[in-house]
Design a protein around this motif. Structure first.
Motif, mmCIF file in Angstrom:
data_model
loop_
_atom_site.group_PDB
_atom_site.id
_atom_site.type_symbol
_atom_site.label_atom_id
_atom_site.label_comp_id
_atom_site.label_asym_id
_atom_site.label_seq_id
_atom_site.Cartn_x
_atom_site.Cartn_y
_atom_site.Cartn_z
ATOM 1 N N HIS A 299 39.497 48.319 33.423
ATOM 2 C CA HIS A 299 38.254 49.176 33.841
ATOM 3 C C HIS A 299 37.079 48.364 33.345
ATOM 4 O O HIS A 299 36.929 47.609 32.654
ATOM 5 C CB HIS A 299 38.104 50.532 33.579
ATOM 6 C CG HIS A 299 38.112 50.888 32.010
ATOM 7 N ND1 HIS A 299 39.343 50.841 31.083
ATOM 8 C CD2 HIS A 299 37.043 50.780 31.059
ATOM 9 C CE1 HIS A 299 38.773 50.999 29.969
ATOM 10 N NE2 HIS A 299 37.461 51.153 30.069
ATOM 11 N N ALA A 300 35.903 48.815 34.127
ATOM 12 C CA ALA A 300 34.787 48.039 33.851
ATOM 13 C C ALA A 300 34.126 48.116 32.522
ATOM 14 O O ALA A 300 34.520 49.217 31.917
ATOM 15 C CB ALA A 300 33.632 48.732 34.787
ATOM 16 N N GLU A 320 38.745 42.279 40.240
ATOM 17 C CA GLU A 320 38.247 43.357 40.978
ATOM 18 C C GLU A 320 37.895 44.554 40.163
ATOM 19 O O GLU A 320 37.216 45.433 40.738
ATOM 20 C CB GLU A 320 39.229 43.227 42.298
ATOM 21 C CG GLU A 320 38.688 44.225 43.298
ATOM 22 C CD GLU A 320 39.991 44.618 44.423
ATOM 23 O OE1 GLU A 320 39.754 43.677 45.236
ATOM 24 O OE2 GLU A 320 40.418 45.664 44.336
ATOM 25 N N ARG A 321 39.062 45.068 39.620
ATOM 26 C CA ARG A 321 39.166 46.206 38.753
ATOM 27 C C ARG A 321 37.807 46.559 37.664
ATOM 28 O O ARG A 321 37.467 47.384 37.381
ATOM 29 C CB ARG A 321 40.311 46.737 38.194
ATOM 30 C CG ARG A 321 41.239 47.116 39.218
ATOM 31 C CD ARG A 321 41.178 48.405 39.649
ATOM 32 N NE ARG A 321 42.269 48.748 40.455
ATOM 33 C CZ ARG A 321 43.404 49.221 40.173
ATOM 34 N NH1 ARG A 321 43.680 49.549 39.121
ATOM 35 N NH2 ARG A 321 44.465 49.431 40.971
ATOM 36 N N MET A 322 37.154 45.059 37.336
ATOM 37 C CA MET A 322 36.270 45.329 36.228
ATOM 38 C C MET A 322 34.982 45.272 36.968
ATOM 39 O O MET A 322 33.931 45.524 36.024
ATOM 40 C CB MET A 322 36.328 44.057 35.408
ATOM 41 C CG MET A 322 37.780 43.667 34.906
ATOM 42 S SD MET A 322 38.155 44.405 33.330
ATOM 43 C CE MET A 322 36.828 43.321 32.414
ATOM 44 N N GLY A 323 34.883 44.789 38.073
ATOM 45 C CA GLY A 323 33.898 45.013 39.222
ATOM 46 C C GLY A 323 32.320 44.163 38.511
ATOM 47 O O GLY A 323 31.281 44.486 38.978
#
Lengths: 533, 313
Positions: A299-300, A320-323
């Motif tokens: 996660h971010a 992508e999931r960390m944005g």
């Protein structure tokens, strides 16, 4: 009450950190600021008519009189300041939430359209789609693209909206297909009841291969060819309605030459790689990748280590999931990191700032504290040529990168570890788990089960991890049609194996039978120093 | 501690997961002066937990020890108080990927239920996304909202107590993704569609029965959704075991030349590391139906807006 003709438009300027309100008539383009929508949707979601984000601006159309928002904006201004400093503003948030106004009719009103971010630009990484087939490409003008044994130019896709379907016409140019209602080829429903009169003699189709080729050359569209095939089939009318449907679907797939241009995503790329080149991604199936991202609690804002030889798919999925928040350290084997797949995700440039890399051959040195990232290049002095200078600059950059990654790793406080490689997972996991903080998840993928069994056993002996689980994921697709629902006839036989768990501290007052790994590598240390020199 | 942000040390008011071993866990709320009973004895929050690092070993009063873990949505799924049937991590993982969730996504969900999926969604869409979750059971909605605040994710979620089939999600044109876990999802497809952004998005419906899936797929196709696909996902656990397999004794294959010749004794065996499947496993949770909402084309869209205006007037 409010006047619908003049709803309030809120805007946010990230440069001056200013929030302001104006009337509907003059929407103002302001600087990028995604937080406004988020803040408003928390405080008064009922009042949001529409929210828009473009690279340049954020607009939020809201229902309500301007005085209400003037007060709100003042508070939001303070809030926004707090917000950037993590979530210390929860008190203010809950107060604002309690000020919720009564629910009002929500209307969407958006007549002047700003789709600039939704349009395909030259240089974009996109995914082409036809049926279940995907291909990732970069939009380049005058470049031949081959997709499904067909070539065309993507020039005409530039400026069109993502999600547009194109027809490939003569000369390999693309033509956007107009959205139209699905035509049913056989309008006059005439169908048989069963297949007792249908013979497989290969004579039911009156058109020959050559006839079809001629039709194609005449420039007939896929749909028209299918119609011709139906008209020239002697048995089509005797087929059952279901069989007719299936026939049309099959022929459509064969003769239609449309292609859809999509924005890349982890879902699409994982399915694409699995369908096209499973060997490149160690046969990692999309649902297994999904498990990895979830079990790894990606996660971010966290610091995640990734070790992969899956062409960059896993790394891209993590990013992508960390944005673009937090940091990802790619631990790579060999000469340099492989991450062709990351490009296909088409991340905005600032994502690259969160990506770091560290060669695994320096891991032991780093753990032993002997990795010297300050050292100047040994042969720096003896290369006065411009080529040498260039090399020196590159070396210096590389050293800086290494130093930056080393700093991230040194604290041994990473928040997640994701491994998916063709290497034996055991040494990889045991080597990299040392960088994790306690109480953090890790997940290891392997195409084979036995190496993971070994991993499991070693980790059990060594300690430092709980909730160890060896799993694999089973997925079955379904055909859902009225009266014809059943599992799809073919299914994937396996999607690889995962070992997941959570780290815990090893330093304990209790007597431990095994020596902890931290003290162990005394012998290795000597060897490593030789290597780094 | 927050469900969307790791912290190093345990603080007052945190939720922590006590790991008792062998997949046995319990969630606790850390409070100054409080005590928790475990089978290994008492844990004193002030002395044993507050200020300690997450992941440390805590010795209980009877001498046994446990680990204190940082909560994650996955651990929460295994430990949360069940108010309804819940979604488990295997399905959640696929839902998250197939709905293309990432930081910044705006998601609509119904029903909230026990909040198992909600926590996982919140983790993924933080810090800039938002979850609109709709639960028709008032008490459950209130409990969920309270939990979100306690878990410090309250600022990322709006809980609404209404019937999604009748009143929708309470938002229009904002969602990137919609998730439905309700008895009659086909009645909410229209609302799902209007909650989504006009440039389109992804939708997922979870249903245990195939009849529900059929109706849902029909409704999705009827509303113009594309790429409709139904899957079923299961997790197979492999339990690692050391097993001993005895070797059979067929006797000597040729007459022994000398009586001292070595041959396998009759009690010989081989030790191997292998895995066994559990005796029972979850064989069915539900069918996951995914679909894509295509972008609304301008003409259709204007019609929609005009219709909206007329309705409003």
């Amino acid at each position: 009450m409010f006047e619908f003709d003049h709803p309030t438009v809120l805007f946010y300027n990230s440069l001056s950190r200013r929030l302001d309100a104006t009337t509907w008539n003059e929407p103002i383009r302001v600087d990028y600021g995604e937080r406004l929508i988020h803040l408003l949707s928390t405080i008064c979601p009922e009042r949001i008519l529409n929210a828009k984000e473009t690279q340049a601006s954020t607009w939020v159309y809201v229902v309500g009189d301007i005085s209400y928002f003037s007060i709100l904006l003042f508070l939001l201004g303070i809030l926004n300041e707090c917000y950037s400093g993590s979530y210390k503003s929860s008190l203010l948030f809950s107060w604002l939430s309690s000020q919720k106004i009564r629910r009002e009719t929500v209307l969407m009103a958006d007549n002047e359209d700003d789709d600039s971010q939704q349009r395909v630009n030259e240089g974009d990484y996109v995914v082409l789609k036809r049926g279940d087939i995907y291909k990732a490409v970069q939009i380049q003008k005058k470049k031949k693209t081959v997709f499904e044994k067909q070539w065309f130019f993507l020039d005409n896709a530039v400026g069109e909206l993502y999600g547009t379907t194109f027809e490939v016409v003569s000369g390999g140019t693309l033509q956007p297909r107009k959205p139209k209602h699905v035509e049913h080829a056989a309008d006059a429903k005439e169908a048989g009841t069963d297949n007792r009169h249908i013979l497989d003699d290969g004579k039911s189709q009156k058109l020959t291969r050559d006839d079809i080729e001629t039709l194609k050359e005449q420039g007939l569209k896929g749909q028209e060819i299918v119609q011709q095939l139906i008209e020239n089939s002697t048995t089509f009318r005797d087929k059952t309605e279901f069989a007719q449907e299936k026939y049309i679907k099959k022929k459509k797939k064969k003769y239609e030459n449309s292609v859809m241009v999509l924005r890349p995503s982890c879902r699409i790329l994982a399915m694409m790689y699995h369908g096209r080149e499973p060997g490149k991604i160690c046969h990692l199936r999309y649902d297994t990748l999904a498990q990895m991202l979830t079990l790894g609690n990606i996660h971010a804002g966290s610091k995640v280590l990734v070790f992969e030889t899956c062409a960059g798919l896993v790394l891209g999925a993590v990013m992508e999931r960390m944005g673009g928040y937090g940091s990802v350290v790619q631990m790579y084997p060999g000469g340099g990191p492989v991450r062709a797949g990351v490009e296909s995700f088409g991340f905005p440039p600032h994502f690259n700032e969160t990506l770091h890399e560290f060669p695994i051959q320096h891991v032991n040195a780093l753990l032993a504290g002997t990795l010297d990232t300050d050292a100047k290049d040994i042969d720096a002095g003896r290369s006065p040529t411009s080529e040498g200078q260039e090399k020196k600059v590159r070396m210096e950059e590389k050293r800086k990168k290494l130093a930056a990654a080393a700093v991230l790793l040194q604290g041994r406080n990473a928040d997640g570890l994701v491994i998916a490689s063709r290497f034996h997972p055991c040494p990889v996991l045991l080597g990299l788990i040392k960088f994790l903080a306690p109480s953090r998840p890790f997940v290891v993928y392997s195409q084979y089960k036995e190496p993971l069994i070994e991993c499991y056993t070693k980790l059990r002996e060594q300690g430092g991890a709980v909730s160890l689980r060896l799993t694999d994921s089973w997925i079955r697709h379904y055909q859902v049609l009225p009266n014809r629902t059943h599992p799809v006839l073919l299914m994937s036989g396996g999607g690889g194996y995962l070992l997941s768990g959570t780290t815990v501290t090893t330093d304990t007052p209790k007597v431990n039978t095994e020596p902890t790994s931290v003290e162990e590598p005394a012998a290795k240390r000597v060897k490593l120093e030789e290597e780094t020199e | 501690m927050s469900f969307v942000e790791y912290s190093e040390f345990i603080q007052e008011g945190d939720v922590a997961i006590i790991f008792l071993g062998h997949d046995s866990m319990m969630p606790i709320k850390v409070q100054q002066g409080a005590q928790t009973q475990t089978r290994y004895g008492v844990i004193r929050h002030s002395k044993d937990l507050i200020g300690q690092r997450f992941g440390t070993k805590v010795t209980c009063s009877k001498g046994g020890w446990v680990y204190v873990l940082h909560p994650t949505p996955e651990l929460w799924t295994l430990n949360l108080p069940h108010r309804t049937q819940i979604l488990y991590t295997t399905d959640i993982a696929n839902i998250t990927m197939m709905l293309e969730l990432k930081p910044g996504s705006v998601v609509c969900e119904s029903g909230t239920g026990s909040g198992s999926l909600s926590h996982a969604i919140l983790r993924t869409i933080a810090p800039t996304g938002h979850l609109h979750t709709v639960e028709f059971h008032q008490q459950r909605a209130e409990k969920a909202a309270e939990e979100f605040r306690e878990h410090r994710v309250g600022h990322l979620v709006t809980v609404r107590n209404q019937d999604v089939c009748k009143e929708g999600f309470g938002v229009t044109g904002v969602a990137d993704a919609v998730f439905l876990d309700i008895p009659s999802p086909w009645e909410a497809i229209q609302h799902a569609k209007s909650a989504m952004k006009k440039q389109g998005g992804r939708v997922c419906s979870f249903s245990p029965c195939i009849e529900q899936v059929q109706k849902t797929c029909e409704a999705l196709a009827g509303q113009g959704f594309e790429e409709i696909s139904t899957v079923e996902v299961l997790l197979r656990v492999h339990e690692v075991r050391s097993i001993t397999l005895p070797l059979p004794d067929f006797g000597p294959d040729k007459p022994l030349e000398t009586p001292t010749d070595t041959r396998i004794p009759s009690n010989a065996s081989v030790l191997c590391k292998t895995t066994t499947p559990p005796r029972e496993m979850a064989g069915h949770t539900g069918y996951l139906t995914f679909a894509t909402k295509p972008r609304i084309h301008c003409l259709f869209y204007l019609q929609f807006v005009y219709f909206g205006l007329i309705m409003w007037i």
